[in-house]
Design an enzyme around this catalytic site. Structure first.
Site, PDB file in Angstrom:
ATOM      1  N   ASN A  10     -14.042  55.703 -15.005  1.00  0.00           N
ATOM      2  CA  ASN A  10     -12.716  55.338 -14.501  1.00  0.00           C
ATOM      3  C   ASN A  10     -11.693  55.647 -15.601  1.00  0.00           C
ATOM      4  OD1 ASN A  10     -10.424  54.101 -13.536  1.00  0.00           O
ATOM      5  ND2 ASN A  10     -11.237  52.016 -13.611  1.00  0.00           N
ATOM      6  N   LYS A  12      -8.557  55.552 -15.435  1.00  0.00           N
ATOM      7  CA  LYS A  12      -7.339  54.736 -15.288  1.00  0.00           C
ATOM      8  C   LYS A  12      -6.096  55.626 -15.382  1.00  0.00           C
ATOM      9  CE  LYS A  12      -9.965  50.789 -16.757  1.00  0.00           C
ATOM     10  NZ  LYS A  12     -10.013  49.454 -17.310  1.00  0.00           N
ATOM     11  N   HIS A  95     -10.405  46.936  -7.886  1.00  0.00           N
ATOM     12  CA  HIS A  95     -10.544  46.782  -9.339  1.00  0.00           C
ATOM     13  C   HIS A  95      -9.696  45.587  -9.786  1.00  0.00           C
ATOM     14  CE1 HIS A  95     -10.142  47.557 -13.609  1.00  0.00           C
ATOM     15  NE2 HIS A  95     -11.204  48.340 -13.518  1.00  0.00           N
ATOM     16  N   GLU A  97      -7.747  45.194 -12.136  1.00  0.00           N
ATOM     17  CA  GLU A  97      -6.349  45.537 -12.473  1.00  0.00           C
ATOM     18  C   GLU A  97      -5.505  45.630 -11.202  1.00  0.00           C
ATOM     19  OE1 GLU A  97      -7.337  48.909 -14.936  1.00  0.00           O
ATOM     20  OE2 GLU A  97      -8.148  47.523 -16.420  1.00  0.00           O
ATOM     21  N   GLU A 167     -17.879  43.427 -12.354  1.00  0.00           N
ATOM     22  CA  GLU A 167     -17.013  43.634 -13.517  1.00  0.00           C
ATOM     23  C   GLU A 167     -16.330  42.324 -13.894  1.00  0.00           C
ATOM     24  OE1 GLU A 167     -15.919  47.962 -14.167  1.00  0.00           O
ATOM     25  OE2 GLU A 167     -14.316  47.053 -13.008  1.00  0.00           O
ATOM     26  N   GLY A 173     -12.066  46.108 -20.903  1.00  0.00           N
ATOM     27  CA  GLY A 173     -11.122  46.590 -21.905  1.00  0.00           C
ATOM     28  C   GLY A 173     -10.979  45.647 -23.087  1.00  0.00           C
ATOM     29  N   SER A 213     -16.491  47.117 -20.785  1.00  0.00           N
ATOM     30  CA  SER A 213     -16.708  47.542 -22.173  1.00  0.00           C
ATOM     31  C   SER A 213     -18.072  48.206 -22.403  1.00  0.00           C
ATOM     32  CB  SER A 213     -16.522  46.363 -23.134  1.00  0.00           C
ATOM     33  OG  SER A 213     -15.220  45.835 -23.015  1.00  0.00           O
TER      34      SER A 213
HETATM   35  P1  PGA Z   1     -13.803  49.222 -19.767  1.00  0.00           P
HETATM   36  O1  PGA Z   1     -13.263  49.280 -18.268  1.00  0.00           O
HETATM   37  O2  PGA Z   1     -15.101  49.956 -19.812  1.00  0.00           O
HETATM   38  O3  PGA Z   1     -12.723  49.880 -20.597  1.00  0.00           O
HETATM   39  O4  PGA Z   1     -13.951  47.774 -20.106  1.00  0.00           O
HETATM   40  C1  PGA Z   1     -14.124  49.107 -17.188  1.00  0.00           C
HETATM   41  C2  PGA Z   1     -13.338  49.145 -15.911  1.00  0.00           C
HETATM   42  O5  PGA Z   1     -12.174  48.732 -15.926  1.00  0.00           O
HETATM   43  O6  PGA Z   1     -13.841  49.586 -14.866  1.00  0.00           O
END
Ligand code: PGA
Length: 253
Positions: A10, A12, A95, A97, A167, A173, A213
């Protein structure tokens, strides 16, 4: 039959079209096609069309990071699953976010999941608890509720073909990773919820990913659990050697 591991990157809101193209080329140099791993790249919407022409389809599939739930209409700024279906195989839905920053609720997410399925793509439905919920020992409840709400418009046969990504919000993140036993517990809740609502066969068929992460170092630890089918990778998917190593480790399991 052993399922292929599924590794989703992803990206983003990173990379313009040129940088996306460079990243795909670097990934292509570092990743070898394997029948044990399916690799899906989810760049920005603007890069989907150019990348589709460039990428090695033996190695990669494309996914979108979001889609609206209507097929067409007066929805300024949105992109529909109907518009995406010639470009991508997968669409990330719900997601954290999107839930937290853009106010998507369970009902919208259920409609998006259904719209993606209706348009013959595979949704990757993201669910997971936040830090307070984790501290209050509510992971089971949150995962159960978000999952059952997200799937509510699907039949059992449709649920069998979707992907669910666990997640935990506190691990996205942040550099903070869920421990393998925490992931195992969430995977169990996911499969049990699907079993309770759609039956045992469906619960076995659906694919479950972990995201939060993820780096190459931890992938082998998580995959000791053969109920886990792969990863949704954010930050590390922007680094070709790191992402390639995640794919290589997953393909070996
Ligand atoms: P990340 O993001 O690996 O940077 O923690 C995962 C995600 O948002 O799907």
């Amino acid at each position: 039959m052993v399922k292929k591991k599924l590794i989703v990157g992803n990206w983003k809101m990173h990379n313009d079209v040129a940088a996306s193209s460079v990243l795909v080329h670097k990934l292509s140099e570092n990743i070898t096609a394997s029948d044990r791993a399916e690799v899906v790249l989810c760049p920005s919407l603007i890069a989907l069309q150019p990348l589709l022409k460039e990428l090695d389809r033996k190695k990669f599939k494309l996914g979108a990071q979001n889609a609206y739930f209507a097929d067409h209409g007066a929805y300024t700024g949105e992109v529909s699953p109907t518009q995406l279906k010639d470009l991508v195989d997968y669409v990330i839905v719900g997601h954290s976010e999107r839930r937290l920053i853009f106010g998507e609720n369970d009902e919208m997410i259920a409609r998006k999941v259904a719209a993606v399925v209706r348009n013959s793509m595979t949704p990757i439905l993201c669910i997971g608890e936040n830090l307070t919920e984790r501290q209050d020992e509510e992971m089971d409840l949150v995962v159960h509720d978000q999952l059952s709400a997200g799937l509510v418009m699907l039949t059992a046969a449709e649920v069998a073909n979707i992907v669910v990504a666990y997640e935990p919000v506190w691990a996205i993140g942040t550099g903070e990773i869920a421990k393998p036993d925490q992931v195992d517990q969430a995977v169990k809740v996911i499969r049990n919820t699907v079993k309770e609502l759609y039956g045992a066969t469906t619960a076995k068929q659906l694919r479950v990913l972990y995201g939060g992460s993820v780096k190459a170092d931890h992938t082998a630890g998580y995959l000791k659990n053969d109920e886990l089918n792969g990863f949704l990778v954010g930050g590390a998917s922007l680094h070709p050697t790191e992402f390639a190593q995640i794919v290589a480790t997953a393909a070996k399991q």
